[in-house]
Design a protein around this motif. Structure first.
Motif, short mmCIF file in Angstrom:
data_model
loop_
_atom_site.label_atom_id
_atom_site.label_comp_id
_atom_site.label_asym_id
_atom_site.label_seq_id
_atom_site.Cartn_x
_atom_site.Cartn_y
_atom_site.Cartn_z
N ASP A 243 17.45 156.65 -12.06
CA ASP A 243 17.00 155.32 -12.44
C ASP A 243 15.55 155.17 -11.97
O ASP A 243 15.03 156.01 -11.23
CB ASP A 243 17.86 154.26 -11.74
CG ASP A 243 19.26 154.24 -12.29
OD1 ASP A 243 19.43 154.46 -13.50
OD2 ASP A 243 20.20 153.99 -11.51
N LEU B 101 21.29 156.01 -19.26
CA LEU B 101 22.27 155.26 -20.04
C LEU B 101 22.84 156.08 -21.19
O LEU B 101 23.60 155.57 -22.01
CB LEU B 101 21.64 153.96 -20.57
CG LEU B 101 21.14 152.99 -19.51
CD1 LEU B 101 20.51 151.77 -20.16
CD2 LEU B 101 22.26 152.56 -18.58
N LYS C 148 23.93 158.26 -8.25
CA LYS C 148 24.45 159.00 -9.41
C LYS C 148 25.54 159.99 -9.02
O LYS C 148 26.02 160.75 -9.86
CB LYS C 148 23.30 159.75 -10.10
CG LYS C 148 22.20 158.86 -10.61
CD LYS C 148 22.70 157.98 -11.73
CE LYS C 148 21.67 156.99 -12.19
NZ LYS C 148 22.29 155.83 -12.82
N GLU D 128 14.34 147.96 -12.81
CA GLU D 128 15.17 147.63 -13.96
C GLU D 128 15.50 146.13 -14.06
O GLU D 128 15.31 145.52 -15.12
CB GLU D 128 16.46 148.46 -13.86
CG GLU D 128 17.40 148.34 -15.03
CD GLU D 128 17.11 149.39 -16.08
OE1 GLU D 128 16.53 150.43 -15.74
OE2 GLU D 128 17.46 149.14 -17.24
N PRO D 129 16.01 145.49 -12.98
CA PRO D 129 16.38 144.07 -13.11
C PRO D 129 15.22 143.18 -13.54
O PRO D 129 15.43 142.22 -14.29
CB PRO D 129 16.86 143.70 -11.71
CG PRO D 129 17.31 145.00 -11.11
CD PRO D 129 16.35 146.02 -11.66
N HIS E 190 32.63 151.30 -29.26
CA HIS E 190 32.94 152.24 -28.19
C HIS E 190 32.76 153.68 -28.69
O HIS E 190 32.19 154.53 -28.01
CB HIS E 190 34.38 152.01 -27.71
CG HIS E 190 34.77 152.88 -26.56
ND1 HIS E 190 34.17 152.78 -25.33
CD2 HIS E 190 35.68 153.88 -26.45
CE1 HIS E 190 34.70 153.67 -24.51
NE2 HIS E 190 35.61 154.36 -25.17
N LYS F 265 22.24 154.21 -25.27
CA LYS F 265 22.60 152.80 -25.33
C LYS F 265 21.72 152.00 -26.30
O LYS F 265 22.21 151.15 -27.02
CB LYS F 265 22.51 152.20 -23.92
CG LYS F 265 23.00 150.77 -23.89
CD LYS F 265 23.28 150.28 -22.49
CE LYS F 265 23.64 148.81 -22.57
NZ LYS F 265 24.27 148.29 -21.40
N GLN G 224 34.93 146.89 -22.24
CA GLN G 224 34.97 148.30 -21.83
C GLN G 224 34.92 148.43 -20.31
O GLN G 224 35.13 149.50 -19.77
CB GLN G 224 33.78 149.08 -22.43
CG GLN G 224 33.71 149.05 -23.94
CD GLN G 224 34.88 149.74 -24.60
OE1 GLN G 224 35.48 150.63 -24.01
NE2 GLN G 224 35.21 149.34 -25.80
N LEU H 126 22.54 143.48 -13.02
CA LEU H 126 21.30 143.94 -13.62
C LEU H 126 20.95 145.39 -13.33
O LEU H 126 20.05 145.95 -13.93
CB LEU H 126 20.14 143.05 -13.15
CG LEU H 126 20.33 141.58 -13.51
CD1 LEU H 126 19.36 140.72 -12.74
CD2 LEU H 126 20.17 141.38 -15.00
N ILE H 127 21.66 146.01 -12.38
CA ILE H 127 21.33 147.41 -12.10
C ILE H 127 21.96 148.30 -13.16
O ILE H 127 22.94 147.94 -13.80
CB ILE H 127 21.77 147.87 -10.70
CG1 ILE H 127 23.24 147.50 -10.48
CG2 ILE H 127 20.88 147.32 -9.63
CD1 ILE H 127 23.91 148.36 -9.47
N LEU I 244 15.99 136.87 -10.70
CA LEU I 244 16.89 137.79 -10.00
C LEU I 244 17.72 137.05 -8.97
O LEU I 244 18.90 137.32 -8.79
CB LEU I 244 16.08 138.87 -9.29
CG LEU I 244 15.16 139.71 -10.17
CD1 LEU I 244 14.33 140.63 -9.30
CD2 LEU I 244 16.01 140.50 -11.13
#
Lengths: 536, 79
Positions: free
Chosen positions: A62, A87, A111, A243-244, A487, A495, B17, B27-28, B59
């Motif tokens: 990430d 992703l 990970k 990312e957020p 799916h 993604k 899912q 958000l991660i 956030l």
């Protein structure tokens, strides 16, 4: 004199500016001297994992500081780095690892669970760096993969270390992108092409050691080469946007303000979000001097609005497929009204030549549309293991044997020498800045045995609501729901290429020859949606 | 409201899912993308018949379901 290598750019900056911050992420940072030492350690470790010059090493991370360590550590080991979209579904990652014969991946503790779960799908994998399980008893074959943690790597010898005999035309990185037949294609860049991009970028935007560059794109996206390859050449700072923040425009603009970004580079979608929900009235972003965007057309009206917020900044449209990094530039003038039809892609940047040709490779007249061909030192070497594509994607001009890349983009040149973009020759589209082959999306769902026909298309292109939709004609027996098809596609595509919406039709509009009329279909869907909105 | 949010996120944004908890970071690792955030805000606005100003979509307030609920408790009187 020998041509420079990408990692020698880092070491040179570490010598000149050891105390400058090279990369920042959240509240953490790495100075040039630290990054140089850590990449020595990683390079040494990679060689102990039998990585040799010319090998490929995967990066499965990430957004984090480790991405920078991974890039330059792998290059110092003489290998090419292969960024893998975190992703992506397991099957796609497996395809990339297998096609590049990757035995070693650089990753992180977050990970670990994924690696443990998926190891059996990656038969070529022997080493995972950056994470280490306490207990390997869940593995059916515990000895096959060796894990080495970051703390182990960062406790080792950090003296200068680099593989011998690396040449500037050796591969430096391979970026995988959507391929129309359903398998991703790898764009191969060398130290030469990567360095040429870095050098021309630093010159063009006068990037200096005091610059602070906001890196919005993940590592597997070509826009990240500015932050990862060009900024280190200048000794400046790359701020990796977490990312957020990319999901929360108000938080992102706060970060840009606190970190005093001087250069912003992203796809238009990110800037549209900043404009509509980034509370710009409350932010001081006067440090910004360049707003660079690329990857998609951007509406002049929205650019005008942003220019009014940041009058001190120069806005620029950057054009160039990942195969050539960047190749044209248009400096948006202060006089932009916002009512113009579109923004030109501009003229070629340094050391680059553009041809606009007809189907016989003859240059077209002014204002005529043709395919855009690019000759530039920033051009890729070719697609990894795809001689079929490589025999088609280049053009050699008979008069001087210069090699041009066929972009597949349609362009025209006007009387003041500015070029304009007119879409694609094929069915490659951009979804919120990500490259997606619509044929690949359709190919993925057509392997489902209840799907008879499929059509993928984009709705509300160029707006905040831009989305990818997939229309399906099902086997009469099927009683599956949207979720199960989503799916199914999600297991096969990254993604960003998974449709935002799947709709079921009883019949498709057809052309006279019986093919699906995708243009008509898109029009019908737009009308339907408007009806839905009124009713909802 | 907490349960409503969890249900909406699971069924509408994650397509059933994946299940989440109220503490889980939304958000991660791309669990919810930018479009998902917009849909989530829209869902709350519709349910509470209120408007959430963009400056509050941060956030700190939207990190997980618990923070969303406490933000709504303190800032949106109608809850």
């Amino acid at each position: 004199m020998l041509n420079p290598l990408l990692h020698t750019n880092l070491s040179a900056s570490a010598d000149r500016y050891p105390e400058n911050v090279a990369f920042r992420f959240a509240e953490t940072e790495l100075k040039y001297s630290e990054l140089d030492r850590r990449t020595n350690q990683l390079a040494r470790q990679l060689q102990q994992c039998n990585v040799e010059k010319g090998d490929r090493v995967g990066i499965y991370l990430d957004r984090s500081l480790e991405t920078a360590v991974a890039v330059y550590g792998i290059l110092k080991a003489g290998a090419a780095y292969v960024p893998i979209d975190p992703l992506s579904p397991v099957s796609r990652i497996g395809t990339i690892l297998e096609s590049c014969d990757i035995s070693c991946i650089v990753s992180a503790p977050s990970k670990l669970a994924f690696m443990m779960r998926s190891a059996e799908s990656f038969p070529s994998l022997k080493y995972v760096l950056g994470c280490s399980p306490v207990d390997k008893s869940d593995f059916t074959d515990p000895e096959r993969i060796q894990f080495i943690s970051w703390s182990e790597i960062f406790n080792s010898d950090d003296s200068p270390h680099c593989a011998t005999g690396i040449k500037s035309d050796d591969l430096a990185y391979i970026m995988f992108t959507s391929g129309s037949t359903g398998s991703p294609k790898g764009i191969m860049h060398t130290h030469d092409s990567g360095h040429a991009y870095a050098r021309i970028t630093v010159d063009t935007y006068s990037i200096s050691p005091s610059d602070r560059v906001g890196n919005h794109a993940p590592l597997h996206f070509d826009i990240s080469t500015l932050g990862y390859l060009a900024v280190p050449l200048a000794g400046a700072t790359t701020i990796i946007i977490p990312e957020p923040h990319t999901r929360m425009p108000a938080s992102m603009t706060k970060l840009a303000q606190d970190e005093k970004f001087t250069i912003w580079y992203s796809v238009p979608f990110a800037l549209i979000q900043v404009l509509t929900r980034g509370v710009l009235d409350e932010r001081d972003l006067s440090s910004l001097r360049w707003i660079l965007y690329g990857g998609d057309p951007f509406s002049p009206r929205q650019i005008r609005e942003l220019m009014d917020y940041w009058p001190q900044a120069q806005f620029a449209n950057l054009y160039g497929p990942a195969e050539v990094n960047q190749c044209t530039l248009y400096l948006v003038p202060d006089s932009l009204k916002g009512t113009e039809e579109s923004i030109p892609i501009g003229d070629v940047w340094a050391e680059t030549e553009a041809l606009i040709v007809d189907t016989n490779n003859t240059p077209v007249e002014i204002d005529e549309v043709g395919e855009l061909l690019i000759h530039t030192p920033t051009m890729m070497k070719g697609y990894w293991n795809r001689s079929d594509l490589n025999s088609r994607c280049f053009y050699q001009r008979p008069s001087d044997t210069k090699i041009f890349f066929r972009t597949g983009d349609l362009a025209s040149r006007d009387h003041v020498n500015l070029m304009h973009y007119h879409g694609r020759m094929d069915r490659l589209v951009k979804v919120r800045g990500n490259r997606v082959e619509l044929d690949e999306v359709e190919a993925a769902i057509l392997t489902h045995n209840e799907v008879e026909e499929a059509a993928a298309y984009i709705l509300d292109s160029g707006t905040e609501h831009e989305r990818l939709e997939l229309a399906l004609l099902l086997d009469a027996k099927s009683d599956d729901k949207e979720e199960s098809f989503r799916h199914y596609v999600g297991e096969r595509l990254p993604k960003y290429a998974v449709p935002d919406q799947i709709v079921f039709l009883d019949q498709f509009p057809r052309t006279t020859s019986g093919k699906i009329d995708r243009r008509k279909l898109t029009e019908l869907r737009v009308q339907n949606l408007q009806i839905d909105k009124v009713q909802g | 409201m907490k349960q409503k949010l969890v249900t909406f996120i699971q069924s509408e944004l994650l397509n059933d899912q994946q299940s989440i908890t109220a503490e889980e970071d939304l958000l991660i690792s791309g669990l919810i993308d930018s479009i998902g955030v917009m849909r989530l805000v829209g869902f709350i606005e519709k349910n509470l018949e209120t408007t959430i100003p963009p400056k509050d979509v941060t956030l700190e307030n939207f990190g997980n379901v618990n923070t969303i609920v406490s933000y709504l408790d303190s800032e949106i009187a109608t809850i």
